[in-house]
Enzyme design. Structure first.
Site, PDB file in Angstrom:
ATOM      1  N   HIS A  66       0.821  -1.204   0.000  1.00  0.00           N
ATOM      2  CA  HIS A  66       0.000   0.000   0.000  1.00  0.00           C
ATOM      3  C   HIS A  66       0.857   1.257   0.000  1.00  0.00           C
ATOM      4  CE1 HIS A  66       0.805   0.274   4.279  1.00  0.00           C
ATOM      5  NE2 HIS A  66       0.345  -0.948   4.421  1.00  0.00           N
ATOM      6  N   HIS A  67       2.164   1.128   0.108  1.00  0.00           N
ATOM      7  CA  HIS A  67       3.122   2.218  -0.057  1.00  0.00           C
ATOM      8  C   HIS A  67       2.841   3.400   0.862  1.00  0.00           C
ATOM      9  CE1 HIS A  67       3.955  -0.245  -3.516  1.00  0.00           C
ATOM     10  NE2 HIS A  67       2.764   0.014  -4.002  1.00  0.00           N
ATOM     11  N   CYS A  68       2.325   3.123   2.046  1.00  0.00           N
ATOM     12  CA  CYS A  68       1.989   4.165   3.026  1.00  0.00           C
ATOM     13  C   CYS A  68       1.015   5.188   2.444  1.00  0.00           C
ATOM     14  CB  CYS A  68       3.250   4.846   3.550  1.00  0.00           C
ATOM     15  SG  CYS A  68       4.345   3.717   4.422  1.00  0.00           S
ATOM     16  N   ALA A  69       0.139   4.720   1.581  1.00  0.00           N
ATOM     17  CA  ALA A  69      -0.826   5.607   0.922  1.00  0.00           C
ATOM     18  C   ALA A  69      -2.242   5.055   1.060  1.00  0.00           C
ATOM     19  CB  ALA A  69      -0.450   5.768  -0.543  1.00  0.00           C
TER      20      ALA A  69
END
Length: 73
Positions: A30-33
């Protein structure tokens, strides 16, 4: 630049593993998103990053391998 994407029928973690087996490093998750992921209604994506250190040949290798792996899904 960074490109995040999904491929119908293939989980991004599976794609990342198969690309890694071919020596191609990408990220899956989720790539910190998380707010953006909720907005686009996706749980996880595959992310590839290109920089000044990449050349056209490396990008072509990535695309060729991604197309080859995609055929399995």
């Amino acid at each position: 630049s960074i490109v995040s994407f999904t491929i119908d029928g293939a989980h991004p973690h599976d794609l990342a593993l198969l690309l890694d087996n071919r020596g191609i490093a990408v990220r899956a998750g989720h790539h910190c998103a998380q707010p953006a992921m909720r907005h686009f209604n996706v749980d996880t994506t595959l992310r590839v990053s290109f920089g000044v250190y990449n050349n056209e040949s490396e990008i072509e290798v990535f695309l060729r391998n991604l197309k080859d792996i995609k055929r399995f899904f």
